[in-house]
Design a protein around this motif. Sequence first.
Motif, PDB file in Angstrom:
ATOM      1  N   HIS A 118       0.901  -1.278   0.052  1.00  0.00           N
ATOM      2  CA  HIS A 118      -0.073  -0.004  -0.053  1.00  0.00           C
ATOM      3  C   HIS A 118       0.904   1.274  -0.100  1.00  0.00           C
ATOM      4  O   HIS A 118       1.501   1.516   1.128  1.00  0.00           O
ATOM      5  CB  HIS A 118      -0.994  -0.017   1.308  1.00  0.00           C
ATOM      6  N   ASN A 119       0.729   1.890  -1.129  1.00  0.00           N
ATOM      7  CA  ASN A 119       1.570   2.998  -1.289  1.00  0.00           C
ATOM      8  C   ASN A 119       1.156   4.566  -0.658  1.00  0.00           C
ATOM      9  O   ASN A 119       1.827   5.414  -1.054  1.00  0.00           O
ATOM     10  CB  ASN A 119       1.964   3.306  -2.639  1.00  0.00           C
ATOM     11  N   GLY A 120       0.010   4.445  -0.217  1.00  0.00           N
ATOM     12  CA  GLY A 120      -0.527   5.553   0.459  1.00  0.00           C
ATOM     13  C   GLY A 120      -1.768   6.291  -0.098  1.00  0.00           C
ATOM     14  O   GLY A 120      -2.284   5.701  -1.094  1.00  0.00           O
ATOM     15  N   VAL A 121      -2.317   7.003   0.550  1.00  0.00           N
ATOM     16  CA  VAL A 121      -3.615   7.828   0.162  1.00  0.00           C
ATOM     17  C   VAL A 121      -3.435   9.450   0.080  1.00  0.00           C
ATOM     18  O   VAL A 121      -2.519   9.946   0.948  1.00  0.00           O
ATOM     19  CB  VAL A 121      -4.580   7.598   1.155  1.00  0.00           C
ATOM     20  N   THR A 122      -4.025  10.071  -0.889  1.00  0.00           N
ATOM     21  CA  THR A 122      -3.789  11.220  -1.240  1.00  0.00           C
ATOM     22  C   THR A 122      -4.934  12.003  -1.833  1.00  0.00           C
ATOM     23  O   THR A 122      -5.968  11.273  -2.245  1.00  0.00           O
ATOM     24  CB  THR A 122      -2.608  11.699  -1.885  1.00  0.00           C
ATOM     25  N   VAL A 123      -5.031  13.259  -1.947  1.00  0.00           N
ATOM     26  CA  VAL A 123      -6.141  13.864  -2.603  1.00  0.00           C
ATOM     27  C   VAL A 123      -5.479  14.780  -3.819  1.00  0.00           C
ATOM     28  O   VAL A 123      -4.341  15.462  -3.707  1.00  0.00           O
ATOM     29  CB  VAL A 123      -6.853  15.002  -1.815  1.00  0.00           C
ATOM     30  N   ASP A 124      -6.050  14.502  -5.134  1.00  0.00           N
ATOM     31  CA  ASP A 124      -5.218  14.982  -6.269  1.00  0.00           C
ATOM     32  C   ASP A 124      -5.744  16.497  -6.463  1.00  0.00           C
ATOM     33  O   ASP A 124      -6.516  16.986  -5.704  1.00  0.00           O
ATOM     34  CB  ASP A 124      -5.655  14.144  -7.593  1.00  0.00           C
ATOM     35  N   PRO A 125      -5.343  17.021  -7.373  1.00  0.00           N
ATOM     36  CA  PRO A 125      -5.620  18.665  -7.578  1.00  0.00           C
ATOM     37  C   PRO A 125      -6.971  18.837  -7.797  1.00  0.00           C
ATOM     38  O   PRO A 125      -7.524  20.217  -7.547  1.00  0.00           O
ATOM     39  CB  PRO A 125      -4.548  19.130  -8.766  1.00  0.00           C
ATOM     40  N   TRP A 126      -7.699  17.925  -8.013  1.00  0.00           N
ATOM     41  CA  TRP A 126      -9.159  17.948  -8.407  1.00  0.00           C
ATOM     42  C   TRP A 126     -10.066  17.668  -7.180  1.00  0.00           C
ATOM     43  O   TRP A 126     -11.365  17.492  -7.505  1.00  0.00           O
ATOM     44  CB  TRP A 126      -9.536  17.446  -9.589  1.00  0.00           C
ATOM     45  N   GLY A 127      -9.416  17.429  -5.982  1.00  0.00           N
ATOM     46  CA  GLY A 127     -10.580  16.827  -4.974  1.00  0.00           C
ATOM     47  C   GLY A 127     -10.596  15.411  -4.817  1.00  0.00           C
ATOM     48  O   GLY A 127     -11.386  15.097  -4.006  1.00  0.00           O
ATOM     49  N   GLN A 128     -10.080  14.646  -5.676  1.00  0.00           N
ATOM     50  CA  GLN A 128     -10.435  13.363  -5.556  1.00  0.00           C
ATOM     51  C   GLN A 128      -9.422  12.475  -4.536  1.00  0.00           C
ATOM     52  O   GLN A 128      -8.196  12.798  -4.732  1.00  0.00           O
ATOM     53  CB  GLN A 128     -10.320  12.644  -7.015  1.00  0.00           C
ATOM     54  N   HIS A 129     -10.000  11.606  -3.737  1.00  0.00           N
ATOM     55  CA  HIS A 129      -9.188  10.819  -3.130  1.00  0.00           C
ATOM     56  C   HIS A 129      -8.775   9.822  -3.609  1.00  0.00           C
ATOM     57  O   HIS A 129      -9.439   8.956  -4.348  1.00  0.00           O
ATOM     58  CB  HIS A 129     -10.272  10.561  -1.818  1.00  0.00           C
ATOM     59  N   LYS A 130      -7.586   9.507  -3.642  1.00  0.00           N
ATOM     60  CA  LYS A 130      -6.975   8.260  -4.527  1.00  0.00           C
ATOM     61  C   LYS A 130      -5.874   7.520  -3.576  1.00  0.00           C
ATOM     62  O   LYS A 130      -5.574   7.947  -2.412  1.00  0.00           O
ATOM     63  CB  LYS A 130      -5.776   9.018  -5.433  1.00  0.00           C
ATOM     64  N   ALA A 131      -5.840   6.089  -3.804  1.00  0.00           N
ATOM     65  CA  ALA A 131      -5.013   5.248  -3.100  1.00  0.00           C
ATOM     66  C   ALA A 131      -3.995   4.415  -4.054  1.00  0.00           C
ATOM     67  O   ALA A 131      -4.470   4.078  -5.257  1.00  0.00           O
ATOM     68  CB  ALA A 131      -5.850   4.304  -2.209  1.00  0.00           C
ATOM     69  N   GLY A 132      -3.069   4.165  -3.719  1.00  0.00           N
ATOM     70  CA  GLY A 132      -1.945   3.403  -4.535  1.00  0.00           C
ATOM     71  C   GLY A 132      -1.630   2.425  -4.067  1.00  0.00           C
ATOM     72  O   GLY A 132      -1.396   2.010  -2.803  1.00  0.00           O
ATOM     73  N   PHE A 133      -1.410   1.220  -4.971  1.00  0.00           N
ATOM     74  CA  PHE A 133      -0.721   0.027  -4.640  1.00  0.00           C
ATOM     75  C   PHE A 133      -0.276  -0.712  -5.629  1.00  0.00           C
ATOM     76  O   PHE A 133      -0.323  -0.554  -6.939  1.00  0.00           O
ATOM     77  CB  PHE A 133      -1.961  -0.956  -4.402  1.00  0.00           C
ATOM     78  N   ALA A 134       1.089  -1.379  -5.252  1.00  0.00           N
ATOM     79  CA  ALA A 134       1.921  -2.359  -6.220  1.00  0.00           C
ATOM     80  C   ALA A 134       1.480  -3.731  -5.746  1.00  0.00           C
ATOM     81  O   ALA A 134       1.467  -4.022  -4.495  1.00  0.00           O
ATOM     82  CB  ALA A 134       3.123  -2.027  -5.754  1.00  0.00           C
ATOM     83  N   LEU A 135       1.197  -4.504  -6.889  1.00  0.00           N
ATOM     84  CA  LEU A 135       0.768  -5.812  -6.788  1.00  0.00           C
ATOM     85  C   LEU A 135       1.810  -6.908  -7.241  1.00  0.00           C
ATOM     86  O   LEU A 135       2.073  -6.560  -8.454  1.00  0.00           O
ATOM     87  CB  LEU A 135      -0.514  -6.210  -7.052  1.00  0.00           C
ATOM     88  N   LYS A 136       2.143  -8.076  -6.796  1.00  0.00           N
ATOM     89  CA  LYS A 136       3.288  -8.956  -7.661  1.00  0.00           C
ATOM     90  C   LYS A 136       2.677  -9.936  -7.161  1.00  0.00           C
ATOM     91  O   LYS A 136       2.221 -10.730  -6.227  1.00  0.00           O
ATOM     92  CB  LYS A 136       4.569  -8.544  -7.289  1.00  0.00           C
ATOM     93  N   GLY A 137       2.608 -11.017  -8.229  1.00  0.00           N
ATOM     94  CA  GLY A 137       2.351 -12.480  -7.901  1.00  0.00           C
ATOM     95  C   GLY A 137       2.854 -13.553  -9.167  1.00  0.00           C
ATOM     96  O   GLY A 137       3.574 -12.792  -9.968  1.00  0.00           O
ATOM     97  N   ARG A 138       2.515 -14.707  -9.106  1.00  0.00           N
ATOM     98  CA  ARG A 138       2.898 -15.464  -9.977  1.00  0.00           C
ATOM     99  C   ARG A 138       1.837 -16.493 -10.328  1.00  0.00           C
ATOM    100  O   ARG A 138       1.039 -16.891  -9.506  1.00  0.00           O
ATOM    101  CB  ARG A 138       4.192 -16.573  -9.390  1.00  0.00           C
TER     102      ARG A 138
END
Length: 174
Positions: A118-138
């Motif tokens: 989980h790379n965090g949560v932020t609010v973009d310049p347009w007021g939208q709440h965003k969350a980022g994730f990196a996933l790996k698998g096989r």
Amino acid sequence: MTNWKIDESHSEIGFKVKHLMITNVSGYFTRFSGSIQTESDDFHDATISFEAAADSIDTQNKQRDEHLRNGEFFDADNHPKISFTSTKVKKIDGEKYKLLGNLTIKGQTHPIELDVEHNGVTVDPWGQHKAGFALKGRLHRTDYGLRWNATTEAGGIVLSDEVKLNMEIQLVKS
């Protein structure tokens, strides 16, 4: 309950397959969607569903992509969607999780486990709440009916059975 959806324009669904056992060939699915429901701020209780269009596969090679869409691989005409449904999210520590769920490709469903950061949560310049994730698998492609292969003159195989999954996902709060 908070609802999130995948922001397709800021996300990547990628994979790598070993070719001739000496290099990796990368590819992506360019059309996909997903929804996430959670009551927590850290997503430990998330319920996730995801779909990718099988015919949106792109490996930067038109001839290879057509081969991947046909019956020897994804059979996209008869199996247009690749889908994932979560069964459990396990918080490991800090921002690291294990995502367990069922992956369906070409009508074959199998459990899969993905490593998630989980790379965090932020609010973009347009007021939208965003969350980022990196996933790996096989996964093993033959488990899903993707069995095509060939041998080289020396007796080696053209494609590995193992496929590495790499995804960068940005969510937007609905």
